[in-house]
Design a protein around this motif. Sequence first.
Motif, PDB file in Angstrom:
ATOM      1  N   ARG A 153       0.872  -1.159   0.128  1.00  0.00           N
ATOM      2  CA  ARG A 153      -0.143   0.049  -0.250  1.00  0.00           C
ATOM      3  C   ARG A 153       0.754   1.218   0.082  1.00  0.00           C
ATOM      4  NH1 ARG A 153      -3.187  -2.848   4.014  1.00  0.00           N
ATOM      5  NH2 ARG A 153      -4.992  -3.934   3.221  1.00  0.00           N
ATOM      6  N   LEU A 194       2.201   1.941  -3.486  1.00  0.00           N
ATOM      7  CA  LEU A 194       1.167   2.251  -4.277  1.00  0.00           C
ATOM      8  C   LEU A 194       0.960   3.682  -4.106  1.00  0.00           C
ATOM      9  CD1 LEU A 194      -1.125   1.283  -6.239  1.00  0.00           C
ATOM     10  CD2 LEU A 194      -2.417   0.910  -4.683  1.00  0.00           C
ATOM     11  N   ARG A 251       3.637   5.825  -5.651  1.00  0.00           N
ATOM     12  CA  ARG A 251       3.399   5.764  -7.149  1.00  0.00           C
ATOM     13  C   ARG A 251       2.365   6.798  -7.600  1.00  0.00           C
ATOM     14  NH1 ARG A 251       3.093   0.662 -10.335  1.00  0.00           N
ATOM     15  NH2 ARG A 251       3.503   1.983 -11.588  1.00  0.00           N
ATOM     16  N   TYR A 252       1.095   6.735  -6.709  1.00  0.00           N
ATOM     17  CA  TYR A 252       0.233   7.644  -7.069  1.00  0.00           C
ATOM     18  C   TYR A 252       0.610   9.359  -6.704  1.00  0.00           C
ATOM     19  CZ  TYR A 252      -4.548   9.904  -6.620  1.00  0.00           C
ATOM     20  OH  TYR A 252      -5.388  10.570  -6.907  1.00  0.00           O
ATOM     21  N   ILE A 276       0.979   6.868 -11.733  1.00  0.00           N
ATOM     22  CA  ILE A 276      -0.380   5.927 -12.054  1.00  0.00           C
ATOM     23  C   ILE A 276      -1.466   7.164 -11.605  1.00  0.00           C
ATOM     24  CG2 ILE A 276       0.468   3.781 -11.431  1.00  0.00           C
ATOM     25  CD1 ILE A 276      -1.046   4.086  -8.823  1.00  0.00           C
ATOM     26  N   GLU A 309      -6.669   3.816 -11.514  1.00  0.00           N
ATOM     27  CA  GLU A 309      -5.779   2.495 -11.496  1.00  0.00           C
ATOM     28  C   GLU A 309      -5.097   2.554  -9.967  1.00  0.00           C
ATOM     29  OE1 GLU A 309      -1.337   0.721 -13.130  1.00  0.00           O
ATOM     30  OE2 GLU A 309      -2.212   2.854 -13.870  1.00  0.00           O
ATOM     31  N   TYR A 310      -5.125   3.773  -9.550  1.00  0.00           N
ATOM     32  CA  TYR A 310      -4.868   3.598  -7.839  1.00  0.00           C
ATOM     33  C   TYR A 310      -5.985   2.825  -7.178  1.00  0.00           C
ATOM     34  CZ  TYR A 310      -4.151   5.198  -2.864  1.00  0.00           C
ATOM     35  OH  TYR A 310      -3.948   5.207  -1.635  1.00  0.00           O
ATOM     36  N   GLU A 358      -8.316   0.994  -8.197  1.00  0.00           N
ATOM     37  CA  GLU A 358      -8.596  -0.236  -8.757  1.00  0.00           C
ATOM     38  C   GLU A 358      -7.497  -1.341  -7.936  1.00  0.00           C
ATOM     39  OE1 GLU A 358      -7.443  -2.809 -12.719  1.00  0.00           O
ATOM     40  OE2 GLU A 358      -8.449  -1.000 -13.003  1.00  0.00           O
ATOM     41  N   ARG A 359      -6.231  -0.852  -7.954  1.00  0.00           N
ATOM     42  CA  ARG A 359      -5.031  -1.473  -7.111  1.00  0.00           C
ATOM     43  C   ARG A 359      -5.352  -1.566  -5.607  1.00  0.00           C
ATOM     44  NH1 ARG A 359       0.458  -1.466 -10.558  1.00  0.00           N
ATOM     45  NH2 ARG A 359      -0.406  -1.546 -12.801  1.00  0.00           N
ATOM     46  N   LEU A 360      -5.709  -0.685  -5.268  1.00  0.00           N
ATOM     47  CA  LEU A 360      -6.035  -0.392  -3.579  1.00  0.00           C
ATOM     48  C   LEU A 360      -7.210  -1.354  -3.416  1.00  0.00           C
ATOM     49  CD1 LEU A 360      -5.109   0.864  -1.122  1.00  0.00           C
ATOM     50  CD2 LEU A 360      -6.732   2.735  -1.418  1.00  0.00           C
ATOM     51  N   LYS A 400      -7.802  -4.210  -4.985  1.00  0.00           N
ATOM     52  CA  LYS A 400      -7.380  -5.517  -4.943  1.00  0.00           C
ATOM     53  C   LYS A 400      -6.503  -6.106  -3.843  1.00  0.00           C
ATOM     54  CE  LYS A 400      -7.526  -5.894  -9.757  1.00  0.00           C
ATOM     55  NZ  LYS A 400      -6.559  -6.197 -11.301  1.00  0.00           N
ATOM     56  N   LEU A 401      -5.816  -4.775  -3.007  1.00  0.00           N
ATOM     57  CA  LEU A 401      -4.835  -5.149  -1.847  1.00  0.00           C
ATOM     58  C   LEU A 401      -5.855  -5.447  -0.676  1.00  0.00           C
ATOM     59  CD1 LEU A 401      -2.047  -2.584  -2.591  1.00  0.00           C
ATOM     60  CD2 LEU A 401      -2.169  -5.091  -2.649  1.00  0.00           C
TER      61      LEU A 401
END
Length: 80
Positions: free
Chosen positions: A55, A58, A61-62, A67, A71-72, A74-76, A78-79
């Motif tokens: 996290r 991520l 990167r945000y 990203i 995308e942030y 969506e990936r968050l 999934k985490l």
Amino acid sequence: MGNGGWSGWMWVWGAAMVLLWVAVVGAAAWLITRAAASRRVDSPDPRATGMERARAILAERYARGEIGTDEYDERLAKLR
């Protein structure tokens, strides 16, 4: 040689050696302190789990703009 061998300028060399060793020990302590401090700042929290570290990466990167928001999110998700 009636004064124990410390005639002339011999006391100067003795004082210089003491100061040299004080400087060596002081420099070693300073280097160890700096190395420990830089390791503490650069390394992640040793108690952090893999998910917490993921996290954090991520979020970094945000924040850097690598990203986008979609995308942030969506990936968050999934985490979680």
